[in-house]
Design a protein around this motif. Structure first.
Motif, PDB file in Angstrom:
ATOM      1  N   HIS A  38       0.831  -1.195   0.000  1.00 55.57           N
ATOM      2  CA  HIS A  38       0.000   0.000   0.000  1.00 55.57           C
ATOM      3  C   HIS A  38       0.878   1.262   0.000  1.00 55.57           C
ATOM      4  CE1 HIS A  38      -3.089   2.873   1.146  1.00 55.57           C
ATOM      5  NE2 HIS A  38      -3.990   1.941   0.887  1.00 55.57           N
ATOM      6  N   PRO A  39       0.504   2.256  -0.797  1.00 55.42           N
ATOM      7  CA  PRO A  39       1.304   3.493  -0.825  1.00 55.42           C
ATOM      8  C   PRO A  39       1.494   4.108   0.557  1.00 55.42           C
ATOM      9  CG  PRO A  39      -0.335   3.537  -2.562  1.00 55.42           C
ATOM     10  CD  PRO A  39      -0.612   2.305  -1.764  1.00 55.42           C
ATOM     11  N   TYR A  40       0.488   3.964   1.432  1.00 50.38           N
ATOM     12  CA  TYR A  40       0.646   4.544   2.768  1.00 50.38           C
ATOM     13  C   TYR A  40       1.725   3.798   3.554  1.00 50.38           C
ATOM     14  CZ  TYR A  40      -0.070   5.992   7.538  1.00 50.38           C
ATOM     15  OH  TYR A  40       0.143   6.461   8.809  1.00 50.38           O
ATOM     16  N   THR A  41       1.678   2.478   3.510  1.00 51.89           N
ATOM     17  CA  THR A  41       2.706   1.697   4.208  1.00 51.89           C
ATOM     18  C   THR A  41       4.092   2.052   3.673  1.00 51.89           C
ATOM     19  OG1 THR A  41       1.073  -0.068   4.125  1.00 51.89           O
ATOM     20  CG2 THR A  41       3.218  -0.613   5.044  1.00 51.89           C
ATOM     21  N   ARG A  42       4.168   2.210   2.362  1.00 51.71           N
ATOM     22  CA  ARG A  42       5.456   2.564   1.744  1.00 51.71           C
ATOM     23  C   ARG A  42       5.912   3.932   2.246  1.00 51.71           C
ATOM     24  NH1 ARG A  42       6.151  -1.189  -2.360  1.00 51.71           N
ATOM     25  NH2 ARG A  42       7.943  -0.114  -3.254  1.00 51.71           N
ATOM     26  N   ALA A  43       4.972   4.882   2.304  1.00 49.97           N
ATOM     27  CA  ALA A  43       5.323   6.227   2.795  1.00 49.97           C
ATOM     28  C   ALA A  43       5.797   6.155   4.237  1.00 49.97           C
ATOM     29  CB  ALA A  43       4.115   7.147   2.678  1.00 49.97           C
ATOM     30  N   LEU A  44       5.097   5.343   5.014  1.00 50.03           N
ATOM     31  CA  LEU A  44       5.421   5.206   6.430  1.00 50.03           C
ATOM     32  C   LEU A  44       6.836   4.649   6.602  1.00 50.03           C
ATOM     33  CD1 LEU A  44       3.644   5.795   8.842  1.00 50.03           C
ATOM     34  CD2 LEU A  44       3.003   3.398   8.923  1.00 50.03           C
ATOM     35  N   LEU A  45       7.151   3.633   5.811  1.00 46.36           N
ATOM     36  CA  LEU A  45       8.475   3.027   5.899  1.00 46.36           C
ATOM     37  C   LEU A  45       9.557   3.975   5.407  1.00 46.36           C
ATOM     38  CD1 LEU A  45       8.396  -0.727   4.920  1.00 46.36           C
ATOM     39  CD2 LEU A  45       9.557   0.357   6.838  1.00 46.36           C
ATOM     40  N   ALA A  46       9.263   4.645   4.299  1.00 48.38           N
ATOM     41  CA  ALA A  46      10.257   5.542   3.722  1.00 48.38           C
ATOM     42  C   ALA A  46      10.525   6.725   4.640  1.00 48.38           C
ATOM     43  CB  ALA A  46       9.776   6.039   2.359  1.00 48.38           C
ATOM     44  N   ALA A  47       9.550   7.035   5.516  1.00 49.15           N
ATOM     45  CA  ALA A  47       9.704   8.202   6.383  1.00 49.15           C
ATOM     46  C   ALA A  47      10.648   7.924   7.539  1.00 49.15           C
ATOM     47  CB  ALA A  47       8.340   8.624   6.915  1.00 49.15           C
ATOM     48  N   VAL A  48      10.806   6.662   7.909  1.00 49.33           N
ATOM     49  CA  VAL A  48      11.666   6.343   9.048  1.00 49.33           C
ATOM     50  C   VAL A  48      13.118   6.431   8.602  1.00 49.33           C
ATOM     51  CG1 VAL A  48      12.225   4.625  10.789  1.00 49.33           C
ATOM     52  CG2 VAL A  48       9.913   4.770   9.879  1.00 49.33           C
ATOM     53  N   PRO A  49      13.894   7.348   9.171  1.00 52.64           N
ATOM     54  CA  PRO A  49      15.284   7.445   8.735  1.00 52.64           C
ATOM     55  C   PRO A  49      16.077   6.217   9.180  1.00 52.64           C
ATOM     56  CG  PRO A  49      14.872   8.947  10.563  1.00 52.64           C
ATOM     57  CD  PRO A  49      13.558   8.342  10.200  1.00 52.64           C
ATOM     58  N   GLN A  50      16.898   5.696   8.282  1.00 56.72           N
ATOM     59  CA  GLN A  50      17.695   4.501   8.583  1.00 56.72           C
ATOM     60  C   GLN A  50      18.862   4.857   9.507  1.00 56.72           C
ATOM     61  OE1 GLN A  50      17.198   1.308   7.155  1.00 56.72           O
ATOM     62  NE2 GLN A  50      15.241   2.225   6.613  1.00 56.72           N
ATOM     63  N   PRO A  51      19.083   4.025  10.519  1.00 59.24           N
ATOM     64  CA  PRO A  51      20.220   4.299  11.404  1.00 59.24           C
ATOM     65  C   PRO A  51      21.531   3.808  10.776  1.00 59.24           C
ATOM     66  CG  PRO A  51      18.977   2.432  12.208  1.00 59.24           C
ATOM     67  CD  PRO A  51      18.281   2.894  10.982  1.00 59.24           C
ATOM     68  N   ASP A  52      21.812   4.279   9.581  1.00 60.00           N
ATOM     69  CA  ASP A  52      22.998   3.876   8.830  1.00 60.00           C
ATOM     70  C   ASP A  52      23.159   4.897   7.714  1.00 60.00           C
ATOM     71  OD1 ASP A  52      24.791   2.881   7.027  1.00 60.00           O
ATOM     72  OD2 ASP A  52      23.987   0.844   7.021  1.00 60.00           O
ATOM     73  N   PRO A  53      24.212   5.680   7.763  1.00 55.98           N
ATOM     74  CA  PRO A  53      24.316   6.806   6.825  1.00 55.98           C
ATOM     75  C   PRO A  53      24.198   6.389   5.365  1.00 55.98           C
ATOM     76  CG  PRO A  53      26.045   6.912   8.473  1.00 55.98           C
ATOM     77  CD  PRO A  53      25.346   5.612   8.680  1.00 55.98           C
ATOM     78  N   ARG A  54      24.809   5.239   4.998  1.00 58.75           N
ATOM     79  CA  ARG A  54      24.749   4.848   3.590  1.00 58.75           C
ATOM     80  C   ARG A  54      23.342   4.440   3.182  1.00 58.75           C
ATOM     81  NH1 ARG A  54      29.955   1.293   3.700  1.00 58.75           N
ATOM     82  NH2 ARG A  54      30.595   2.744   5.323  1.00 58.75           N
TER      83      ARG A  54
END
Lengths: 337, 624, 315
Positions: A245-261
């Motif tokens: 779902h686009p919302y789930t994707r947005a939600l996941l993409a919004a969480v910044p990864q704890p890894d600079p690369r």
């Protein structure tokens, strides 16, 4: 459903009356979910998604507008106070705020004994012994029972709150954001404790949180909510690695990864998408997410998409899910049992 | 009660009230003069050994009249208080706990009665029942009860919202059990406080009625009547004002003070809840006292901001010790740590705004070469124009009573010294800068009309008004929803890239550090424990705390496996050990860690760590 | 427009209040054991005379009818006549209203200025002033206005002879004397109010100073003066305005005593005399006047509050 569910929620709708002039606010809109014995179902969403309201409705703390809630096969949608009292041994809760959830004026021992008051005892051991055993089980020192909540830190209080919930040996525990108020190192301790307890005591959890990584680590299945509606549901691993779902994707993409690369890569991907705040109000007839969705078409604004089953025990409420993100033919992982 | 008696004021007040009550009841034992005995030979006398408080115009003993007069006061207080408590407690609890129509009706009626000036209604009652003080006091009790109803109702309502009451409901407790176990105990002190205050008012009113000639009829004594007698002889015997008024004033004071003492004691009792973690001055312990061991820092070229050996105390307890780091122009620095590590205090310390009445005890904050700690004028100039600040809770970061545009314009005019029209143009530019599509509409909104994300954008615009060279952002995304958080992070990144402004971001979220920062400073228990480039921090942490904190992140968790954890909790400032503050939670700790303070070491160029085993970590890597 | 709607809504919602108070008074009065008709005709009148007076006063009607009649008359501005002087109650009350109003308005201004400045100073300076304000708050509660008034007279009039002992000089007769005659009454009236206002100001200013937006403004270089006098004071005024309503009602009550002590011909002393004399129509009229005053005060407080707080204005 292969095994009988511990909890079965069907088309649950919860409304809150505001003032006399405005129409009632629909906090939860036809949500269905079920939890098997020993299973954790994660309920994830942002503020206003209605995730806590669902938990409170199951506990009888919020009135239900329509729909049904079955617990161990019994309809408890509008259970009387007496029925609720009977249920309380089997259905328990851990709240988010470890400060407000313990009465500062009562000792930990008194607080832990409280859930046993409403029931005839099946366990022969004196309450004091059971309290001590439970405190030890959640990793608290032996002298805890005689002390007051004020003497404990947030993480310790949350352990105590978990101990209180487990005192009557419940089958289902509603965990309402149990780790959101805790620091990172403490959060991991409490999450591990919850996982251990589940394994040892064959508990089911309804795990409510706003943090998708946290939810996905603890849950077997996940339900993603937006404005009171289910957007997507499926096994935790599959949903987390390949959201539909686009919302789930947005939600996941919004969480910044704890890894600079990894985070740079995520930013590069997000660069193409337009992250827009809600500017217009959602149409009451269409998809709740349509006004923020980069893929929305006219149909999305005029008709609410049903929750369509996909492969691998998954489902998504999106008109364009199959076309935008076709699932691989073989489901990526199986739900835990 | 024990807590009340530990307060000298409470003891004094209680002692006076007990004394007055006993003396009043035992009046015949204390004085041989009857209240009506006239001694026309000693009229209007001052204090003598025979008449301790003197005599009135008929030669009656004033002490005797005060004591006997106290009886009617005592009776009046009893009557009014009984009615007040009966109505107030019952309706207040019922209204708050039951809600529904009971609540509706009670609140409406209480509001109506509350607005009435009680004394006028009492006068009406007295005109109908002449001289009937009982009727007057019962009426006054009724008229006073709405105050108690309101307070108990709102207390009950707020306690009913507490999660432990919800937990008790889930536990299957019955209404009366919840009321008895969770609600009533917290009401008792509240009721005592209100009763004491009301009794104080009743004493005044009863005396007032006596003074107006509506109480006990002469020649029977009453406190108000005594004042009235004194007013008749004001020119000849002003002394009479003292014995007639002072007992009255002292009694009212004692009641009020007793109320205060009970309230303070109760607050003290409940306050343990949330402030337990905050150290109190009484427990001040000298923690590795010589914090002045000036650590020789690797001399980097002086950056935009350079913090040197900064130490901060709050309430006499050190909460930040010997913190040093630098920020170069245009750099983004992340200060990471868990709560209670002193990262926010450090950030606010830079601006000279240590919270909770704390102060900087040591160190320098050099901004463009000027020490802000020692130069208040430089600090005042730097705030907003050199260094700006964005706080954690956007919804409370703006003045709720002014429109957004007004607040932004004020900031612009303060820094740019321009006229209104130019200010308006600047405000629009600022709002464009933080991506408001419709700035014209936003300026006319009040803060409560903004969403969290919008409010944070406005707060950032406000900070940018002075074109700062450094932006300090204290957990700027923590209070926001995930998707909104992403928007704010993107905004901060863009602003930093476009304006070349340096950013100091305080956070507990490794994702934010990875996203925004060039360099990271990790803080633990008031100290810097590690400092490195962001990439290095993530790939090869050189302090066990950094490593543990990174590993505990559920983002990196493996499915089905427990999360790696750090055992134990962050020690509170009063529990800081002499040696390594992380030792108690560390897998590597040995005797070398706990005997003496651990200095910052530089095992690699540009990398600082406060760990005895840094060389070993460098070779073997951290245990994850 | 929003203000107008607020005024209308408030006035409408205070109607039940007015009815309640008047009905309450009316019922109370009907309980009078002594019969007003008997009081008027005297002990030696004939039954016919007595019945005639009862009929004239409408006392032979059932209570609700009497109340209805009374309401109708009130709407025509007729509050009856004093049982003693025979004067129409409205003219008695109207004559005395200006005295009470000048006392209360002056009291409000004095206690407002003194209270707010004292509270503000104590919040900013701290130290000794904090203790002073705390002590004052205690005295304000504990020292009854009538006793304080007597102490003031004993010092200011009897000892120093600066002010007249009692009496009230109308403004029209001699403005200077009017002012002089008001000094001591206003002072004795204000003590309690100053105490409440000072303490409330101090507490809410301190509370506001601790709020996030103040720290944000300081950190971003807003001027100290603007932060304190524009932003903090405005926010701190909100709880203060609520207290102001209570303070004004307290002033009304205290006026009864102060007017009596200083023998000022105001509404308060009138009520006191009428109570002693059981002059029912005057009492009823006074209660009505005071109630209307309370309604006006609360309306003003609400208006002020909605001016200050945009959140209230919107809802």
């Amino acid at each position: 459903m292969t095994s009988p569910s511990v909890l079965d929620v069907e088309d649950l709708t919860v409304e809150f009356r505001q003032s006399r002039r405005t129409p009632p606010l629909r906090a939860v809109n036809k949500v269905s979910l079920n939890i098997a014995p020993g299973e954790t179902v994660g309920l994830v969403g942002e503020s206003g998604s209605g995730k806590s309201t669902i938990g409170r409705a199951v506990l009888g703390l919020n009135p239900v507008h329509s729909g049904r809630i079955h617990f161990e096969g019994r309809d408890i949608t509008r259970a009387s106070a007496r029925t609720r009292r009977g249920l309380s041994a089997r259905l328990q809760v851990v709240f988010q705020d470890p400060y407000s959830s313990l009465n500062p004026a009562r000792t930990i021992g008194q607080t832990l004994a409280e859930p046993l008051l409403a029931h005839s005892r099946t366990d022969e051991r004196p309450i004091g012994q059971r309290v001590a055993a439970m405190l030890e089980r959640v990793g608290m020192p032996a002298d805890t029972a005689d002390r007051y909540p004020g003497q404990f830190s947030g993480g310790q209080r949350q352990r105590i709150a978990i101990a209180r919930a487990l005192m009557p040996e419940p089958r289902l525990v509603i965990c309402d954001e149990p780790v959101s108020a805790l620091d990172l190192s403490i959060q991991a301790q409490v999450m591990n404790l919850l996982a251990d307890l589940q394994r040892d005591l064959d508990l089911s959890y309804l795990f409510i949180a706003h943090d998708l990584p946290v939810v996905s680590h603890l849950s077997h299945r996940i339900v993603v909510l937006y404005r009171g509606q289910v957007m997507e549901t499926g096994p935790a691993g599959a949903l987390y690695t390949f959201p539909v779902h686009p919302y789930t994707r947005a939600l996941l993409a919004a969480v910044p990864q704890p890894d600079p690369r990894a985070q740079r890569a995520q930013r590069a991907r997000a660069g193409q998408r337009t992250a827009s705040s809600p500017s217009a109000a959602a149409s009451p007839r269409g998809c709740a997410f349509a006004h923020r969705c980069p893929h929305a078409i006219d149909l999305c604004h005029s008709e609410r998409p049903p929750l369509l089953p996909l492969t691998g025990g998954r489902a998504a409420a999106c008109h364009r899910s199959t076309e935008l993100h076709p699932l691989p033919a073989v489901p990526q992982s199986q739900p835990h049992t | 009660m024990r807590r009340v008696l530990r307060r000298p004021v409470g003891v004094l007040a209680l002692a006076w009230l007990v004394l007055m009550t006993v003396a009043t009841l035992a009046a015949p034992l204390i004085t041989t003069h009857g209240p009506l005995d006239q001694d026309l030979g000693h009229v209007l006398a001052g204090p003598t050994s025979d008449h301790l408080l003197g005599t009135d115009n008929l030669g009656r003993d004033l002490l005797s009249r005060v004591l006997y007069g106290g009886r009617s006061t005592l009776l009046a207080v009893g009557e009014a208080l009984l009615v007040f408590l009966l109505i107030g407690v019952t309706l207040g609890l019922a209204s708050g706990f039951l809600g529904g129509w009971v609540d509706w009706l009670t609140v409406r009626t209480a509001d109506l009665l509350f607005a009435l000036p009680g004394i006028i209604i009492v006068l009406v009652v007295l005109s109908v029942f002449p001289g009937n003080l009982h009727a007057a006091m019962i009426t006054f009790g009724v008229l006073g009860s709405p105050g108690l109803i309101r307070i108990l109702r709102s207390q009950t309502l707020s306690i009913r919202e507490e999660l432990y009451v919800a937990a008790a409901k889930v536990a299957g407790l019955k209404h009366h059990q919840i009321l008895r176990r969770h609600i009533l105990p917290r009401m008792t002190s509240m009721v005592i406080v209100q009763a004491a205050l009301f009794a104080a008012i009743v004493v005044t009113i009863q005396a007032g009625l006596g003074f107006l000639g509506l109480g006990a009829q002469p020649p029977h004594p009453s406190w108000g009547g005594l004042v009235a007698d004194a007013s008749q002889v004001l020119d000849r015997a002003p002394w009479m004002l003292i014995p007639s008024g002072v007992p009255l004033v002292l009694t009212v004071m004692a009641l009020a003070l007793l109320g205060d003492a009970v309230r303070d004691a109760a607050v003290e009792g409940w306050a343990v809840t949330k402030t337990a973690a905050v150290p109190t001055a009484a427990h001040a312990v000298a923690v590795d006292a010589p914090a002045t061991t000036e650590e020789e820092l690797p001399s980097e070229e002086a950056g935009l901001l350079s913090i040197r050996n900064l130490s901060v105390e709050i309430g006499g307890i050190p909460v930040v010790q010997d913190v040093s780091f630098q920020i170069a122009a245009g750099e983004a620095l992340g200060v990471v740590g868990e709560s209670g590590c002193g990262k926010s205090v450090t950030a606010l310390g830079i601006l000279g705004l240590v919270p909770g009445g704390g102060r900087i005890t040591h160190g320098q904050v050099l901004f463009d070469g000027v020490d802000l700690v020692r130069s208040p004028t430089a600090l005042a100039k730097v705030r907003g124009a050199g260094i700006a600040y964005v706080s954690q809770e956007p919804m409370v970061a703006l003045d709720p009573t002014f429109m957004v545009g007004h607040q932004l314009a004020e900031a612009v005019r303060r820094h740019q010294r321009c006229d209104r029209r130019a200010a308006r143009r600047h405000v629009t530019e600022l709002l464009d800068l933080v991506n408001f599509p419709d700035s014209a509409a936003v300026v006319r909104r009040y803060p409560h009309q903004l969403s969290g994300g919008m409010a944070q954008r406005v707060a950032i615009a406000l900070a940018l008004a002075g074109r700062p060279k450094l932006l300090i952002a204290d957990e700027p995304t923590t209070a926001l929803d995930v998707t909104v958080q992403a928007e704010i992070l993107t905004l901060l990144r863009t602003l930093q890239a476009e304006t070349g402004m340096a950013v100091l971001i305080v956070t507990h979220d490794w994702g934010v550090v990875a996203d925004l920062c060039h360099r990271a400073v990790v803080m633990y228990a008031g100290q810097v424990v590690e400092q490195a480039d962001v990439e290095e921090t993530f790939t090869r942490p050189l302090h066990p705390y950094t490593a543990g904190l990174l590993a505990a992140n559920p983002h990196l968790a493996r499915e089905g496996e427990p999360l790696p954890t750090i055992p134990g909790t962050v020690p509170t400032p009063r529990d800081w050990p002499i040696g390594c503050r992380f030792a108690a939670r560390c897998a590597l700790s040995d005797d070398a860690c706990t005997t003496q303070p651990v200095p910052l070491a530089e095992p690699l160029r540009g990398r600082l760590t406060r760990c005895v085993h840094s060389q070993r970590l460098l070779v073997e890597g951290t245990p994850a | 427009m929003a203000t107008f709607r607020l005024v209308v809504r408030r006035l409408l919602s205070s109607t039940p209040f007015l009815f309640l108070v008047s009905a309450l008074t009316f019922v109370l009065v009907s309980l009078v054991p002594g019969d007003p008709a008997r009081t008027i005709v005297g002990q030696h009148a004939t039954v016919e005379q007595y019945e005639a007076v009862r009929g004239r006063l409408g006392l032979d009607e059932p209570l609700p009818v009497q109340y209805g009649d009374w309401l109708v008359r009130v709407f025509h501005g007729d509050l009856g006549a004093s049982l003693f002087s025979g004067e129409p109650v409205t003219s008695v009350l109207n004559n005395r209203l200006p005295v009470s109003l000048s006392l209360i308005i002056a009291g409000t201004i004095v206690s407002g200025i003194l209270g707010v400045s004292l509270g503000l100073l104590s919040a900013r300076r701290g130290g000794l002033l904090v203790k002073v304000v705390d002590g004052l708050a205690l005295l304000g509660l504990a020292v009854p206005a009538f006793w304080f008034a007597l102490v003031l007279i004993a010092i200011g009039s009897v000892q120093l002879r600066w002010f007249p002992v009692t009496g009230y000089v109308p403004f029209a007769d001699d403005p200077a004397e009017w002012g002089r005659s008001l000094v001591l009454p206003v002072l004795s009236l204000s003590l309690g109010a100053v105490a409440i206002i000072a303490k409330q100001t101090r507490d809410s200013v301190l509370d506001t100073l601790g709020r996030d937006f103040v720290r944000v403004m300081q950190a971003n270089g807003f001027s100290q003066l603007s932060i304190l006098y524009r932003h903090v004071l405005r926010n701190a005024a909100l709880p203060l305005v609520t207290v102001l309503g209570v303070v004004l009602v307290n002033l009304l009550a205290a006026a009864v005593f102060v007017e009596t002590v200083f023998a000022m011909p105001g509404l308060g002393s009138l009520t006191q005399q009428a109570t002693v004399q059981h002059d029912i129509p005057v009492i009823q009229g006074a209660v009505l006047y005071v109630t209307v005053l309370v309604v006006i005060v609360n309306l003003l407080v609400d208006l002020l509050y909605s001016r200050l707080d945009p959140r209230v204005r919107a809802s």
